[in-house]
Scaffold this active site. Structure first.
Site, PDB file in Angstrom:
ATOM      1  N   ARG A  89      27.229  32.244 114.845  1.00 59.34           N
ATOM      2  CA  ARG A  89      26.330  32.499 115.965  1.00 59.34           C
ATOM      3  C   ARG A  89      27.056  32.156 117.274  1.00 59.34           C
ATOM      4  NH1 ARG A  89      21.120  29.036 117.997  1.00 59.34           N
ATOM      5  NH2 ARG A  89      20.272  30.664 119.359  1.00 59.34           N
ATOM      6  N   HIS A  90      26.679  32.843 118.348  1.00 60.07           N
ATOM      7  CA  HIS A  90      27.252  32.505 119.662  1.00 60.07           C
ATOM      8  C   HIS A  90      26.985  31.032 120.002  1.00 60.07           C
ATOM      9  CE1 HIS A  90      23.248  32.369 121.289  1.00 60.07           C
ATOM     10  NE2 HIS A  90      22.996  33.503 120.650  1.00 60.07           N
ATOM     11  N   GLY A  91      27.722  30.520 120.971  1.00 62.55           N
ATOM     12  CA  GLY A  91      27.563  29.120 121.370  1.00 62.55           C
ATOM     13  C   GLY A  91      26.369  28.898 122.285  1.00 62.55           C
TER      14      GLY A  91
END
Ligand SMILES: *[C@@H]1O[C@H](CO)[C@@H](O)[C@H](O)[C@H]1NC(C)=O
Ligand SMILES: *[C@@H]1O[C@H](CO)[C@@H](O)[C@H](O)[C@H]1NC(C)=O
Ligand SMILES: *[C@@H]1O[C@H](CO)[C@@H](O)[C@H](O)[C@H]1NC(C)=O
Ligand SMILES: *[C@@H]1O[C@H](CO)[C@@H](O)[C@H](O)[C@H]1NC(C)=O
Length: 464
Positions: A89-91
């Site tokens: 997942r993106h940060g």
């Protein structure tokens, strides 16, 4: 906390917080200093998809580069790592504009109308600087860049012969991302984590693939029957108006000194977001967190879990089925590596890094049968679900990651699989730890045979 603060990585964090504060706006300096003295909000482990990765892996608070090699203990010491597939997942990101708008409304309401005289109510009214703007719209934050850079370094320590300089320069590490800015920038950060680590100058390529990383947008049946269908989230909506949430709102109104009718579920969500974002973005235990005790936070967590459950999880079958394309993509990478390994040839793709959303990971985890409770999550069973395994605070913080590693343990060409979720060992339902790949494949054979994206996502014929 003072003890931890003096560790080098924490100094880095603090420096980063200070720099951010100076660049951003001066009144924030006070907040940045609070980082040093204040602790983590007691409710930080209930932030669901707005949670910090470090809450899931607390050993990272002291040393962000620490890896726990015993997560690979199920494998015998002689095993050699052959291939790695990861979905990340993106940060950490800023709030979406929709969320900022609600936060703005709550903030204004408190500033103008709250009569509570607790110190922290005055802090919100007088000292808090409202920095959230609608332009932030879900962008990746500086902290989110670090999330991915640090994860890249940790994976290189955990899988040194795969996530390696040689493999990167040889083009054996592939990168695929969702087209969303926050994902593309997370991918860039991940790559930068590696190129900085090894002083690699060459450009490392990535491809954008929404068919794969945003399958949920491209699955007509999901869009029609869940996303756009009134009532598909009925349990969540019922819970939002139910007694538990009502109590949260009343307690919040009492604490603020506001009439009950002004604090609805949206306002409670906005306050929860303030607390979560101030912590995730600035590592600040802000006065907003004082609006919730632990039980309130558990109720807020349940509200958000209900949303995830019915929108991306077990609530509707099509939620998980929409990830069939990613499921097949994963297994075809594993198949290819297993075949290449069996025929003694080189593995063409050592590592696959795929960057997407919580909405990408959850349907896949669900398809794989993970974190499934016997009883469904409904508006009526908050109390009974206290020990549920479907808990996105644990599974889907920022930079959440599924890692599937293939190992050759000298078993006649057969490989073993070790999966990790957020760097912790993951056991597939009903299977032993680190099973043979052949056995895992057998376990998922019904899905491998039937889970065809185009078929499951097709809309049933319209009845006239
Ligand atoms: C390391 O991993 C092992 C195996 O999962 C676990 O039992 C242990 O608690 C972990 N240690 C830390 C510091 O997280
Ligand atoms: C809040 O306060 C403002 C200014 O004092 C007032 O105009 C407004 O009516 C109040 N709003 C509510 C909902 O009480
Ligand atoms: C992505 O990074 C670029 C360059 O660092 C920056 O200009 C851009 O604003 C970032 N986009 C988002 C959505 O964070
Ligand atoms: C995206 O991934 C899918 C599934 O692996 C693949 O079939 C498709 O060709 C890819 N598209 C692009 C543009 O790379």
């Amino acid at each position: 906390m003072g003890r931890i603060y003096f560790r080098p990585t924490c100094i880095l964090y603090t420096l980063y917080a200070f720099l951010g504060a100076i660049i951003c706006c001066r009144p924030m300096l006070k907040d940045a200093r609070a980082t040093v003295t204040s602790s983590i909000p007691t409710i930080a482990r209930y932030f669901t998809t707005k949670g910090r990765y470090e809450e899931v892996n607390p050993h990272l608070i002291g040393d962000i580069y620490a890896v726990n090699t015993s997560v690979l203990q199920a494998l015998s010491p002689g095993c050699r790592e052959m291939h790695l597939s990861t979905i990340i997942r993106h940060g950490t990101r800023y709030p979406t504009s929709k969320s900022v708008e609600k936060m703005q409304r709550l903030y204004n309401l408190i500033v103008h109308n709250a009569s509570g005289n607790a110190i922290w109510v005055r802090e919100i009214k007088e000292k808090f600087v409202m920095r959230y703007t609608e332009e932030m719209d879900g962008r990746l934050a500086d902290k989110g860049v670090l999330d991915h850079k640090h994860l890249a370094v940790r994976l290189s320590k955990l899988f040194p012969s795969l996530v390696s300089r040689e493999k990167l320069r040889g083009g054996k590490i592939s990168f695929v991302t969702s087209s969303k800015h926050r994902c593309v920038n997370s991918t860039l950060a991940f790559k930068r984590g590696l190129t900085d680590l090894w002083s690699v100058e060459e450009e490392v390529e990535h491809t954008v693939n929404d068919t794969l990383m945003r399958f949920f947008d491209e699955c007509p049946r999901f869009v029609k029957e869940v996303e756009e269908k009134p009532g598909s989230m009925a349990e969540r909506d019922k819970f939002e108006l139910g007694p538990e949430m009502q109590r949260v709102g009343e307690k919040m109104a009492d604490r603020l000194g506001l009439p009950y009718n002004l604090i609805n579920a949206d306002m409670a969500q906005a306050a929860f977001h303030f607390c979560a974002y101030e912590f995730a973005l600035n590592t600040v235990n802000s006065p907003w967190c004082r609006l919730f005790d632990e039980v309130d936070a558990q109720v807020m967590e349940y509200l958000n879990d209900l949303k995830q459950y019915w929108k991306r999880g077990y609530g509707h079958l099509i939620n998980s089925q929409s990830s069939c394309i990613l499921f097949h993509d994963l297994f075809s990478r594993l198949d290819k590596a297993a075949e290449e390994s069996k025929s003694g040839g080189p593995i063409s793709e050592a590592v696959s890094i795929q960057v997407g959303h919580a909405d990408t990971l959850l349907p896949l985890l669900t398809l794989l049968g993970l974190f499934k409770d016997e009883v469904r999550l409904t508006a009526a069973n908050f109390a009974a679900q206290g020990g549920r395994s479907f808990r996105t605070s644990r599974t889907l913080p920022y930079a959440a990651n599924l890692v599937v590693a293939l190992y050759d343990c000298d078993e006649g060409g057969e490989l073993r699989v070790q999966a990790l979720l957020n760097e912790e060992p993951l056991t597939f339902p009903g299977m032993e730890a680190a099973p043979l790949y052949r056995v895992l494949r057998q376990h998922y054979l019904p899905l491998l045979k039937s889970c065809v994206f185009e078929e499951v996502c097709r809309l049933p014929p319209q009845r006239k």
